[in-house]
Design an enzyme around this catalytic site. Structure first.
Site, PDB file in Angstrom:
ATOM      1  N   ASP A  38      -6.708   1.317  -2.378  1.00 51.68           N
ATOM      2  CA  ASP A  38      -6.950   2.289  -3.435  1.00 51.68           C
ATOM      3  C   ASP A  38      -8.205   1.858  -4.192  1.00 51.68           C
ATOM      4  OD1 ASP A  38      -6.855   4.079  -5.482  1.00 51.68           O
ATOM      5  OD2 ASP A  38      -5.069   3.258  -6.454  1.00 51.68           O
ATOM      6  N   ASP A  85     -10.793   3.089  -7.258  1.00 55.14           N
ATOM      7  CA  ASP A  85     -10.842   4.040  -8.354  1.00 55.14           C
ATOM      8  C   ASP A  85     -12.170   3.872  -9.079  1.00 55.14           C
ATOM      9  OD1 ASP A  85      -8.247   5.292 -10.280  1.00 55.14           O
ATOM     10  OD2 ASP A  85     -10.339   5.336 -10.893  1.00 55.14           O
ATOM     11  N   GLU A 141      10.706   6.606   2.597  1.00 56.77           N
ATOM     12  CA  GLU A 141      10.850   7.107   1.238  1.00 56.77           C
ATOM     13  C   GLU A 141       9.746   8.100   0.886  1.00 56.77           C
ATOM     14  OE1 GLU A 141      10.472   4.333  -2.020  1.00 56.77           O
ATOM     15  OE2 GLU A 141      10.635   5.960  -3.481  1.00 56.77           O
TER      16      GLU A 141
END
Lengths: 415, 512
Positions: free
Chosen positions: A122, A124, A56
Site C-alpha cells: 500500500d 499513499d 474473508e
C-alpha cells in the site's frame, strides 16, 4: 500545514454524498462490477480446495456500518450479497482455516487463524508530503504522481527480479494511493515474518517525523537492489525536479541544506546560490560533492554517495508496511468505488501508469450506460474496458501458470 | 543402563549418543523419559535462571563479545547452574553426559509448556533460547559445528564457479561492505556462496545483507550460521504455537498446572498492568508535560512531543504511547480526555469519537475481546519499523545517528556522553544507549539498563523522588545495579504460590 500548498481550484473532491451513492451503487454493482473475472481471480482456478469459501470479505455499508468476516460459497452467492447490500467499500481479507462465518463455532478458538493471503503493498501519497510541493494530504495531481510512478517501477522490478514473483496486480486505490497484490502461490503462502522481511527489504527510508536525510548509505554496502532503484530514479529525477523545485525558495533551500552533512554544507550553499534552474543547481551540487571527494580522499567516504542518498530521500517508495506484514490485514478490493471521489479502483500495469485524474467514475459510468448495447457486458463497452483488459491479461497469465487446464475453455465472463 | 531387545529401542539409543556429540540440540523430539515431580520443578527453575542470565547479561554487554561470554559464565557459577552447561567440555561432564543432555532436553520442553500461553511470553522465551543457542554455537569448534550440521542433515552446496563469475558484480556489491584496504571482488571469488530460497534466510534478506535473485538468496559461507539459527527459530516458534493447543490438557493436571503457572509468572515479572503499587489515576493529563521532561524515556518524550506539535499520532504511535501512559497510572477517563483534547485541536469531536475512542477503550480492555493490554517492552518497541511520518519506535534504534547526535546536543548533555550514546546506538545496542542516557540526565552512574519504558519511568521517579512510590518501604535511593534474579532468592515455586503478596515480591526481586 505549510505555506507551500497550492490550492487546486477546479477539482472539488467531495462531490459525492451518501444519497447519491445509495442511488447509484446498486446500478454500478449490477451493471458494471465484473463479478465473473473477480471470482475467477479469488478462486485461483481451483475446482477443489481453492478455499474460496474460507476467504474473508468485509463490507462497509452506508452510515459507516462495518461488517467483518463475511464469506461465500461461490461467485454467484458473493454477487447476490454485494448487489443486495451495495457496500460503499469491499475489503478482501485472508483465507482462514475455517469458513469465517462459522468462526464462533470452532473449538478451540485458537485454531481459527489466517493461513493464506496475497502479499500486498500500500503506497499513499500523504506519506510524500515532505517531498512534494504541489499538493498536501489527500490531494494529488499529475506532478506528485511522478513519485508514485517511480515507486511502482521500483517495486515491480524488485518483486519480479529479486523475489521472482510473476503475478502482480496493481490497483488504483481511488483517491491518492495505489495497492499491489502479489498473487503467486509462493507469495500467498508466506508466513507473517517472511512477509515482514520482504516488506522491510523494500523499505530504505528511515522513519520518524524529524529525521533529516532518510537514507544513509555510508556504513552500508550498495545493495544491487538499491543500485537498481537509483538507476530508475535517475531516469525520472529531472522530471521530478522540474515539477518540484526543491530549491524554489529560501525555506526549501534551507530544508535541502539540512540534508547535507556539516563538512560540505557551506560549499554546497555557495555553489548553488547564483544559479537559476533547479536542474543547474542540482548539477552544481553534484559537482561540488565530486570535487570535494577528489580533494579530500580521507573524508570522501562520508559523502561519496551523498547525491544518490538525496535522490533516494526524495524519490524512493514510501510503503506503509504494516499492511504488508500481517496475513489478516484487510485491503480494499479492486473495482470498488471510492466513496469520497466516486473514482473506480481500477487495475493498471507498472509499465502504463494510471492517471488518477482520468479514471472512470461512478458518474461517468452511469452516464455511459445509455450507450451500451443491451446484450453486452457494460464493463467491456465503457471507459472501464481498458482496465478490464489489464485484469483479463493478469488472469490469463495467472491461470496459465496452473496445471489445471479446464479453466481455459470457460468464457471470460462466466462463472 | 538397560538394554531391551527391541531393535527400534536400540537404534534410538544409538542415535541419541550420536546426537550428543555436542550440547547443541534442535529439540525436535519431545522427551520420553520418566521425570519425577521434584526433578520437573528443579529443571524448570534452573532453565529459567539460565535464560534470565542470558537476558540480563545480554542487556549489559555486547552479545557475542568476550565480556558477554565471561559474564554469563560468571553468573552461571554464582547461580550454581552446572547442570545446564554451555558446552560439553566444561569440567568432567562427560561422565554424566546422559544426565546433562536429559536435563537440557527436558527443561527446554517444560518451559515450552509454561511459555506458550501468550505472545509476550513466547517472544521472551524464543529470544532467550535463541541467544543461548547462538552462544553455545559460538563456543563449539569448527569441527563440531560441521558435525552438527551433518547430523541434522543441513547440507548446503556452494554455487559453481561459472555461476559465481556470471553474477560476480551483484554478489560483490550486495554482500560485502566497501573497504579501502581490500578488494571485495577478490573476497567474493574466495568465498563460497550457497543458494537457498530467500524464505530460509529472512534475517539476511530483511537487512539487505545478501544478494537475491528470482527468489533465491546467495549466502556467503560466513553467514551460514544465520540459516541454522533461522531454522531453529522457525521450529521452536511453530512448536510453541502448536503447544498452545495442548494446554487445556496440561491445565487439568493439578500437579503440573501450578508449577507451569508459576514458571510463566516469574519470567520478567514486570507486567506493568498487574502492578499493585500503581494506582489508577495517580497521573493526570495535566502532569504529563512536566513528567515527560523529567522522567519519560526518549521514545516516549518523542511521542509526547509529536502529539503536542502535530495534534496527531499514527496508529502504532498511539498504541506505544497510550499503553505506556496506562502503565504509569493514567486512568481510562483521563486518557480519553487527554487524547481527545490533543486531537481535537485539529478535528471535530464527533469524528474523534467515531475513529479513536474505541481504540483507547480497547487499550484499557473495555472493547473487543476485553483483554487487559500491557505496555510495550523495549524489545517490542525495537522490533518495530516506523515508517515516514510515524514517531513510534526507539530513538536509539530507529533514528539516524547524525540526527540523534543533534538532538542530544540540543539537550546540552556533555560531549563525551553523547559520543558514548551514539556509539552504542550505531552498534545496535539501543538499551545500553538508553541506560547511558538515563545516567546522564539523572546525574548518576548506577549502570542502569532499562528493558521496559515503564521500568525507565519508575526508576526515574525513584531517583528523583524516592518516597513517592508506595508499598516499597525500605527502598534504597540509588540502587546498585540490576542483578539477575538468580541470586540468593529462595526458589521454591510452591512456597511462592502460597505467598499471598506473590506479585509484589516477584516484582521487587526482579527489579533489584
Amino acid at each position: 500545514m505549510s505555506s507551500d500548498v497550492v490550492e487546486k481550484s477546479s477539482k472539488s473532491v467531495d462531490t459525492f454524498d451518501s444519497a447519491w451513492l445509495q442511488d447509484c451503487l446498486p446500478i454500478y454493482y449490477r451493471k458494471y462490477f465484473p463479478f465473473g473475472p473477480f471470482f475467477r481471480w479469488l478462486n485461483y482456478g481451483g475446482i477443489k480446495g481453492s478455499g474460496f469459501n474460507k476467504r474473508e470479505f468485509s463490507f462497509t455499508l452506508i452510515g459507516d456500518i462495518y461488517i467483518r468476516f463475511q464469506s461465500f460459497k461461490d461467485g454467484p452467492s458473493l454477487e447476490k450479497e454485494i448487489i443486495a447490500k451495495s457496500p460503499i467499500k469491499i475489503d478482501i481479507g485472508a483465507l482462514y482455516t475455517h469458513d469465517p462465518r462459522n468462526r464462533h463455532t470452532i473449538h478451540p478458538a485458537a485454531s481459527f487463524r489466517p493461513v493464506q493471503r496475497e502479499l500486498v503493498f500500500d503506497i499513499d501519497m500523504t506519506d510524500y508530503d515532505e517531498v512534494r510541493y504541489c499538493c498536501q494530504g489527500a490531494q494529488v495531481c499529475e506532478n506528485c504522481w511522478i513519485l508514485m510512478d517511480i515507486a511502482v517501477k521500483i517495486i515491480q522490478k524488485a518483486l519480479a527480479d529479486d523475489f521472482g514473483y510473476e503475478h502482480i496486480l496493481w490497483v488504483f486505490s481511488g483517491r491518492r494511493g495505489i495497492h499491489a497484490w502479489v498473487c503467486d502461490e509462493s507469495a500467498r503462502t508466506l508466513t507473517a515474518s517472511q512477509r515482514s522481511a520482504v516488506a522491510e527489504y523494500l523499505v530504505l527510508l528511515k522513519g520518524g517525523t524529524d529525521v533529516g536525510r532518510r537514507v544513509n548509505l555510508n556504513d552500508n554496502r550498495i545493495h544491487s537492489s538499491v543500485r537498481r532503484a537509483i538507476n530508475i530514479i535517475d531516469e525520472h529525477f529531472f522530471k521530478y525536479l522540474s515539477k518540484h523545485d526543491i530549491f524554489g525558495n529560501e525555506e526549501r533551500v534551507q530544508k535541502f541544506l539540512k540534508l547535507i552533512p556539516d563538512i560540505i554544507r557551506d560549499e554546497v550553499e555557495k555553489s548553488i546560490a547564483d544559479l537559476e534552474t533547479a536542474k543547474d543547481k542540482w548539477r552544481a551540487f553534484q559537482a561540488t560533492v565530486k570535487t570535494f571527494c577528489r580533494k579530500n580522499s580521507q573524508k570522501s567516504w562520508q559523502i561519496s554517495m551523498l547525491a544518490e542518498e538525496i535522490q533516494l530521500h526524495f524519490c524512493y517508495p514510501r510503503i506503509d508496511i504494516a499492511v504488508s506484514k500481517g496475513l489478516n490485514h484487510l485491503l480494499k478490493a479492486p473495482f470498488c468505488v471510492h466513496p469520497k471521489t466516486g473514482k473506480i479502483c481500477v487495475p493498471f500495469t507498472a509499465d502504463n501508469m494510471i492517471d488518477p485524474n482520468n479514471v472512470p467514475t461512478l458518474n461517468s459510468l452511469i452516464e455511459e450506460l445509455d450507450n451500451v448495447p443491451a446484450s453486452k457486458k457494460p464493463y467491456r463497452h465503457s471507459s472501464m474496458k481498458d482496465s478490464i483488459n489489464v485484469f483479463d491479461e493478469f488472469l490469463k497469465k495467472l491461470e496459465r501458470s496452473r496445471t489445471g487446464r479446464d479453466m481455459e475453455n470457460l468464457s471470460l465472463d462466466d462463472w | 543402563m538397560q538394554f531391551d531387545s527391541g531393535k527400534s529401542r536400540r537404534s534410538k539409543i544409538f542415535r541419541k549418543n550420536f546426537r550428543y556429540s555436542s550440547i547443541l540440540q534442535l529439540y525436535e523430539e519431545p522427551p520420553t523419559e520418566k521425570v519425577s515431580l521434584s526433578e520437573f520443578e528443579e529443571y524448570a527453575i534452573d532453565r529459567i535462571k539460565l535464560l534470565k542470565i542470558v537476558e540480563n547479561v545480554g542487556l549489559k554487554h555486547v552479545k557475542g563479545s568476550e565480556e558477554y561470554c565471561m559474564a554469563i559464565k560468571k553468573e552461571m557459577a554464582n547461580g550454581k547452574l552446572e547442570g545446564l552447561p554451555l558446552r560439553l567440555k566444561d569440567h568432567s561432564i562427560e561422565a554424566n553426559l546422559e544426565k546433562v543432555m536429559k536435563k537440557d532436553h527436558v527443561s527446554h520442553f517444560i518451559l515450552r509448556l509454561a511459555f506458550c500461553r501468550t505472545e509476550d511470553l513466547r517472544r521472551w522465551f524464543l529470544a532467550q533460547e535463541l541467544d543461548l543457542f547462538k552462544l553455545r554455537w559460538s563456543l563449539m569448534t569448527a569441527d563440531a559445528q560441521k558435525a552438527f550440521m551433518l547430523e541434522n542433515r543441513m547440507h548446503y552446496n556452494p554455487i559453481s564457479d561459472s555461476e559465481k563469475s556470471e553474477k560476480l558484480t551483484e554478489l560483490t556489491a550486495s554482500t560485502f561492505r566497501p573497504s579501502i584496504h581490500k578488494s571485495n571482488t577478490t573476497l567474493a571469488l574466495n568465498t563460497d556462496f550457497y543458494k537457498v530460497p530467500f524464505t530460509e534466510a529472512i534475517e539476511l534478506v530483511r537487512t539487505r545483507k545478501v544478494y537475491i535473485e528470482k527468489g533465491q538468496a546467495y549466502i556467503p559461507s560466513n553467514e551460514v550460521i544465520v540459516l541454522i539459527q533461522n531454522y531453529f527459530r522457525m521450529k521452536i516458534s511453530a512448536a510453541l504455537v502448536l503447544t498452545t493447543k495442548t494446554l487445556s490438557l496440561m491445565e487439568e493436571d493439578d500437579r503440573l498446572g501450578p508449577i507451569l503457572d508459576a514458571c510463566a509468572k516469574r519470567h520478567i515479572g514486570i507486567e506493568y498492568v498487574t502492578r499493585k503499587n500503581i494506582k489508577d489515576g495517580e497521573v493526570t493529563p495535566e502532569m504529563l508535560d512536566q513528567l515527560s521532561k523529567e522522567s519519560f524515556p526518549p521514545c516516549m518524550q518523542q511521542l509526547h512531543h509529536n502529539l503536542k506539535t502535530n495534534h496527531h499520532l499514527k496508529h502504532n504511535g498511539r498504541m506505544q504511547y497510550g499503553l505506556f501512559l496506562k502503565g504509569i497510572g493514567l486512568s481510562m477517563n483521563d486518557a480519553i480526555r487527554f487524547w481527545k483534547t490533543e486531537f481535537c485541536k485539529q478535528m471535530d469531536g464527533d469524528k474523534w469519537d467515531k475513529q479513536y475512542l474505541y481504540n483507547i477503550r480497547h487499550n484499557y480492555g473495555h472493547e473487543g475481546k476485553r483483554a487487559n493490554y500491557t505496555p510495550y517492552s523495549c524489545s517490542k518497541i525495537c522490533s518495530m519499523t516506523p515508517g515516514p511520518g510515524e514517531s513510534n519506535g526507539c530513538p536509539f534504534r530507529h533514528t539516524d545517528a547524525s540526527v540523534l547526535r543533534q538532538r542530544l546536543q540540543g539537550m546540552s548533555l556533555n560531549r563525551e556522553g553523547i559520543d558514548t550514546i551514539v556509539e552504542f546506538s550505531k552498534k545496535g545496542h539501543p538499551q545500553l544507549a538508553c541506560g547511558k542516557y538515563f545516567d546522564m540526565v539523572h546525574n548518576q552512574d548506577i549502570g542502569f539498563t532499562p528493558n521496559h519504558p515503564n521500568h525507565y519511568f519508575d526508576e526515574s521517579r525513584n531517583v528523583l523522588n524516592p518516597k513517592v512510590v508506595e508499598g516499597q518501604k525500605e527502598r534504597p535511593v540509588v540502587k546498585p545495579k540490576l542483578v539477575p534474579t538468580t541470586s540468593k532468592q529462595p526458589l521454591n515455586v510452591k512456597k511462592e504460590l502460597e505467598n499471598s503478596s506473590f506479585d509484589e515480591d516477584l516484582m521487587t526481586m526482579d527489579m533489584e
